[in-house]
Design a protein around this motif. Sequence first.
Motif, PDB file in Angstrom:
ATOM      1  N   GLY A  82      -4.534  10.031  10.174  1.00 27.84           N
ATOM      2  CA  GLY A  82      -4.897   8.853   9.415  1.00 27.84           C
ATOM      3  C   GLY A  82      -3.372   8.494   8.831  1.00 27.84           C
ATOM      4  O   GLY A  82      -3.166   7.245   8.730  1.00 27.84           O
ATOM      5  N   GLN A 111     -11.895  10.801   4.098  1.00 33.55           N
ATOM      6  CA  GLN A 111     -12.030  10.894   5.379  1.00 33.55           C
ATOM      7  C   GLN A 111     -10.888  10.458   6.555  1.00 33.55           C
ATOM      8  O   GLN A 111     -10.614  11.427   7.164  1.00 33.55           O
ATOM      9  N   LYS A 112     -10.494   9.589   6.166  1.00 38.65           N
ATOM     10  CA  LYS A 112      -9.273   9.204   6.875  1.00 38.65           C
ATOM     11  C   LYS A 112      -7.984  10.003   6.754  1.00 38.65           C
ATOM     12  O   LYS A 112      -7.455  10.316   7.956  1.00 38.65           O
ATOM     13  N   TYR A 113      -7.937  10.553   5.529  1.00 36.15           N
ATOM     14  CA  TYR A 113      -6.732  11.597   5.353  1.00 36.15           C
ATOM     15  C   TYR A 113      -6.971  12.992   5.444  1.00 36.15           C
ATOM     16  O   TYR A 113      -6.323  13.724   5.128  1.00 36.15           O
ATOM     17  N   ARG A 170       0.984  -1.051   0.162  1.00 37.14           N
ATOM     18  CA  ARG A 170      -0.083  -0.170  -0.044  1.00 37.14           C
ATOM     19  C   ARG A 170       1.048   1.189  -0.050  1.00 37.14           C
ATOM     20  O   ARG A 170       0.624   2.211  -0.597  1.00 37.14           O
ATOM     21  N   SER A 186      -5.710   3.526  -4.834  1.00 34.87           N
ATOM     22  CA  SER A 186      -7.090   3.169  -4.676  1.00 34.87           C
ATOM     23  C   SER A 186      -7.436   2.922  -2.945  1.00 34.87           C
ATOM     24  O   SER A 186      -8.471   3.079  -2.652  1.00 34.87           O
ATOM     25  N   ALA A 187      -6.339   3.249  -2.110  1.00 35.96           N
ATOM     26  CA  ALA A 187      -6.554   3.021  -0.834  1.00 35.96           C
ATOM     27  C   ALA A 187      -6.575   4.523  -0.378  1.00 35.96           C
ATOM     28  O   ALA A 187      -6.778   4.563   1.121  1.00 35.96           O
ATOM     29  N   TYR A 188      -6.551   5.498  -1.201  1.00 33.01           N
ATOM     30  CA  TYR A 188      -6.814   6.870  -0.374  1.00 33.01           C
ATOM     31  C   TYR A 188      -8.279   6.987  -0.080  1.00 33.01           C
ATOM     32  O   TYR A 188      -9.353   6.979  -0.843  1.00 33.01           O
ATOM     33  N   ASP A 189      -8.580   7.601   1.327  1.00 31.61           N
ATOM     34  CA  ASP A 189      -9.830   7.698   1.842  1.00 31.61           C
ATOM     35  C   ASP A 189      -9.651   9.136   2.354  1.00 31.61           C
ATOM     36  O   ASP A 189      -8.946   9.515   3.163  1.00 31.61           O
TER      37      ASP A 189
END
Length: 265
Positions: A71, A64-66, A6, A59-62
């Motif tokens: 995050g 909200q998380k970041y 990742r 594709s792992a980019y979120d």
Amino acid sequence: MSFSRRNNAKITGNGTRTMMFAHGFGCDQNMWRYVAPQFEDDFRVVTFDHVGAGGSDLSAYDFQKYGTLEGYASDIVELGHELGIDDGIFVGHSVSAMMGVLASLKAPEMFSRLVLVGPSPRYINDGDYHGGFTQQQVDELLEFLDSNHMGWSQAMAPVIMGNPEHPELSEELTNSFCKTDPEIAKHFARATFMADNRDDLDNVTVPSLILQCAEDVIAPVSVGHYLHAKLPDSKLVLMNATGHCPNLSHPKETTEAIRSFVDVE
């Protein structure tokens, strides 16, 4: 997918102890290419890309998380657990310095030393605290980035890099900024420049090295002194290096300062 994949983690070196290098906003692990290899004889060296940067899994980019630095700090901890890092050394440039602070609070056993290169716990001035920017300046900076990613990159990279006698470094930073997905860049910039990690500093228990550059428009000298006063067990080194990216512009001085800190046991 593993956390290593990742984050496009690269592992080199011969040591039993681990040094993890984290890059700043708009960059990738290539920013450490002059410094990290200097420690391969004595350490297991880990470089990686934050999600959304370099060769990471986009594709792992979120969003909200970041949306906050927490995050990214969680990613560092997850990666560290996967790689079995214990009693390691974290080296973070710019905004990654505070990610390292947060990671050390989440997993106290993972890093026994923090190296903070051009760090800032808060970029916006607040009362007696001088972070280098007014709220209006940060709002305008983010608005400029929102409206013109390419123009922002071309205008800001030379200011951030400094060292006008080496235009190739500004060009490299410009290209790095421009390669970043514009929507991710905008989101990461907001998480960076709106962050306030001043209250986290009191809780740091591990020895920390603060590498403070001269003529750094992103993290002025006042911020280095503030961090030194707030971090319970810290050493402040006022570098001859100028600008905000000494790992590129002054790698020898950066390497020597880090080595003198990590070699002291």
